[in-house]
Every structure is written in structure tokens, then in C-alpha cells.
Design a protein around this motif. Structure first.
Motif, PDB file in Angstrom:
ATOM      1  N   LEU A 166     -84.549 104.095 -54.504  1.00 55.92           N
ATOM      2  CA  LEU A 166     -84.812 102.675 -54.329  1.00 55.92           C
ATOM      3  C   LEU A 166     -84.306 101.902 -55.546  1.00 55.92           C
ATOM      4  O   LEU A 166     -84.621 102.260 -56.685  1.00 55.92           O
ATOM      5  N   GLU A 198     -85.240  98.914 -56.272  1.00 57.73           N
ATOM      6  CA  GLU A 198     -86.438  98.256 -56.764  1.00 57.73           C
ATOM      7  C   GLU A 198     -87.578  98.440 -55.768  1.00 57.73           C
ATOM      8  O   GLU A 198     -87.366  98.625 -54.569  1.00 57.73           O
ATOM      9  N   MET A 199     -88.783  98.448 -56.278  1.00 54.67           N
ATOM     10  CA  MET A 199     -90.004  98.540 -55.479  1.00 54.67           C
ATOM     11  C   MET A 199     -90.980  97.566 -56.125  1.00 54.67           C
ATOM     12  O   MET A 199     -91.607  97.877 -57.147  1.00 54.67           O
ATOM     13  N   ASP A 211     -91.855  95.590 -60.926  1.00 50.49           N
ATOM     14  CA  ASP A 211     -90.992  96.620 -60.352  1.00 50.49           C
ATOM     15  C   ASP A 211     -91.561  97.991 -60.716  1.00 50.49           C
ATOM     16  O   ASP A 211     -91.680  98.347 -61.891  1.00 50.49           O
ATOM     17  N   TYR A 253     -90.131 106.984 -56.499  1.00 52.30           N
ATOM     18  CA  TYR A 253     -89.237 105.934 -56.030  1.00 52.30           C
ATOM     19  C   TYR A 253     -87.836 106.099 -56.594  1.00 52.30           C
ATOM     20  O   TYR A 253     -86.845 105.783 -55.928  1.00 52.30           O
ATOM     21  N   GLU A 273     -92.730  94.956 -51.822  1.00 52.55           N
ATOM     22  CA  GLU A 273     -91.480  94.484 -51.237  1.00 52.55           C
ATOM     23  C   GLU A 273     -90.362  95.423 -51.669  1.00 52.55           C
ATOM     24  O   GLU A 273     -90.187  95.678 -52.867  1.00 52.55           O
ATOM     25  N   TYR A 274     -89.628  95.932 -50.699  1.00 50.75           N
ATOM     26  CA  TYR A 274     -88.501  96.829 -50.987  1.00 50.75           C
ATOM     27  C   TYR A 274     -87.622  96.913 -49.753  1.00 50.75           C
ATOM     28  O   TYR A 274     -87.969  96.378 -48.692  1.00 50.75           O
ATOM     29  N   ASP A 275     -86.501  97.571 -49.872  1.00 52.14           N
ATOM     30  CA  ASP A 275     -85.573  97.737 -48.758  1.00 52.14           C
ATOM     31  C   ASP A 275     -86.115  98.809 -47.818  1.00 52.14           C
ATOM     32  O   ASP A 275     -86.022  99.994 -48.102  1.00 52.14           O
ATOM     33  N   GLN A 276     -86.666  98.378 -46.691  1.00 50.95           N
ATOM     34  CA  GLN A 276     -87.305  99.306 -45.746  1.00 50.95           C
ATOM     35  C   GLN A 276     -86.295 100.279 -45.142  1.00 50.95           C
ATOM     36  O   GLN A 276     -86.671 101.356 -44.657  1.00 50.95           O
ATOM     37  N   ALA A 277     -85.027  99.946 -45.179  1.00 50.95           N
ATOM     38  CA  ALA A 277     -84.005 100.858 -44.648  1.00 50.95           C
ATOM     39  C   ALA A 277     -83.855 102.097 -45.513  1.00 50.95           C
ATOM     40  O   ALA A 277     -83.362 103.128 -45.045  1.00 50.95           O
ATOM     41  N   LEU A 278     -84.304 102.019 -46.765  1.00 55.62           N
ATOM     42  CA  LEU A 278     -84.158 103.139 -47.685  1.00 55.62           C
ATOM     43  C   LEU A 278     -85.394 104.035 -47.724  1.00 55.62           C
ATOM     44  O   LEU A 278     -85.326 105.165 -48.193  1.00 55.62           O
ATOM     45  N   SER A 317     -93.112  97.432 -46.442  1.00 55.94           N
ATOM     46  CA  SER A 317     -92.696  96.233 -47.157  1.00 55.94           C
ATOM     47  C   SER A 317     -93.210  95.004 -46.407  1.00 55.94           C
ATOM     48  O   SER A 317     -92.915  94.810 -45.237  1.00 55.94           O
TER      49      SER A 317
END
Length: 224
Positions: free
Chosen positions: A211, A213-214, A198, A206, A163-168, A175
Motif C-alpha cells: 500500500l 498509504e493507509m 499514514d 501494510y 482511507e486507502y486504495d481498496q483495489a490493493l 476504506s
């Protein structure tokens, strides 16, 4: 994801997703699943993962599916070499190349196109080491449906997601959150979150991407 993408990764040896040591989440959580030692464990999109050697060392029969045939051969060369005088059995069954030795059977096939009659084992457990998250959203329902179609006796699974910010960062790994996992598998399996880790503090890649967080998430899926 187009097969050509993964084939190119293998040709260029850009296969950092194949770690040198068994996955920490596998070591931590697999024993709690209570899978009998003699059970057959399916490993979709298996690559040449050393995790399969670890599963075999626990006594399990291992059935891996990987459409890049190079990866199937590489597993036996690097992780599961037969003793002196032994040989890895290679062949083609139903037009599907396979490699087999000492309780490990790998088929060079597209998991999404496999049919039940092409699966030569009765797997009662499954290990998804970031297979689901390797697929774009439009292919994930077909992947999830294959679990029960190909393995009607499947009872337990350990699934690793991110789970992470897919926009980044674009995938793979993509994710895939808990809501989607429950929507994909919930009709046949209950999903229990086991741990969240994380990966940014331990991954230069990463951190370089930026990011915040990942999160690596381990899930236990149990047949309803």
C-alpha cells in the motif's frame, strides 16, 4: 460481514485488531470532546478492546456490544479483573448474555439487530474504534441508523476510519471516506475531521501488501 468470519478469527486467535495499548487517536482526541466523566459511553463492536478500560479510568460508565461472547469474557480476564474477592457478574437478560463489573457492561449481541428496549443504558457519547470500517458497504447504513435508534440522548462521538486504495487490499478494515461518513451520519450529526495519520510507515503488514498509504482518520461527530 458474516458473523462466521469474525467467529473464525477469534477461534484462530487472529485478532491483531485488539491492540495492547489504548489507541493513540483516543488518547489524543477524546479529552477535547468534553464528555462529562460520569457519562455513559457506548462502544459498538467492541471486541475486548483495552480502550474500554481507558474510558472507564476516565470515570465513564462503559457499555460495549460484541456478538462474539468469547471476547466479552476475555476483556474482563485480561483488562478489567475485579480485585481479590470480587466477581464479574454474568447472566442473560432478554436472551442476551452479558458481563458486568465496576462500571463496565458488555452485551454479547449483534449490534445491527439490537432494539432500543434491549439497551439497558442511556449513552450520551460513543466511541467507534474501527467498527464502521469493519462492515461492508451494504451494512453501514443500518449501523449508522442504530446510533440514534439505540441512543436517543447521544451527543458526541469519536469515530476512527481508514482511507486507502481498496483495489490493493480487501477489507476489513474497509476504506470509508469523508463523503460516505457525512452521507451516513449527516442527518443527525455534523462531522469534523480531527487528524490524518499514514499507518504504512509504522506497519509491516501494510508495507508488505504494497500500500502506498493507509490513512487513519479521526472524526468528531456532534449532534445537530
Amino acid at each position: 460481514m458474516e458473523q462466521s468470519y469474525w467467529q473464525a478469527r477469534w477461534r484462530k486467535n487472529k485478532i491483531g485488531f485488539n491492540g495492547a495499548q489504548p489507541d493513540a487517536a483516543l488518547l489524543q482526541h477524546w479529552p477535547a470532546l468534553g464528555v462529562p466523566a460520569e457519562a455513559c459511553v457506548a462502544v459498538p463492536l467492541c471486541g475486548k478492546s483495552v480502550d474500554m478500560r481507558w474510558l472507564r479510568e476516565q470515570g465513564h460508565l462503559v457499555y460495549g456490544v460484541e456478538f462474539v461472547e468469547q471476547a466479552c469474557g476475555a476483556f474482563f480476564e485480561e483488562h478489567h479483573r475485579p480485585p481479590d474477592g470480587g466477581t464479574v457478574q454474568k447472566g442473560v437478560s432478554g436472551r442476551i448474555p452479558y458481563y458486568q463489573h465496576d462500571g463496565v457492561l458488555l452485551q454479547a449481541a449483534d449490534f445491527l439487530k439490537l432494539r432500543p428496549k434491549q439497551v439497558p443504558v442511556d449513552a450520551t457519547a460513543l466511541y467507534d474504534r474501527a467498527a464502521l470500517v469493519a462492515l461492508p458497504a451494504e451494512q453501514r447504513p443500518a449501523y449508522a441508523a442504530r446510533w440514534t435508534e439505540l441512543f436517543p440522548e447521544l451527543e458526541q462521538a469519536l469515530l476512527i476510519s481508514f482511507e486507502y486504495d481498496q483495489a490493493l487490499m480487501g477489507g476489513p478494515p474497509f476504506s470509508v471516506g469523508g463523503a460516505e461518513i457525512r452521507a451516513l451520519f449527516g442527518q443527525a450529526f455534523s462531522a469534523e475531521e480531527l487528524s490524518r495519520t499514514d499507518m504504512v510507515p509504522v506497519s509491516e503488514k501494510y508495507r508488505r501488501i504494497g500500500l502506498p498509504e493507509m490513512i487513519k482518520v479521526a472524526w468528531r461527530l456532534s449532534r445537530r
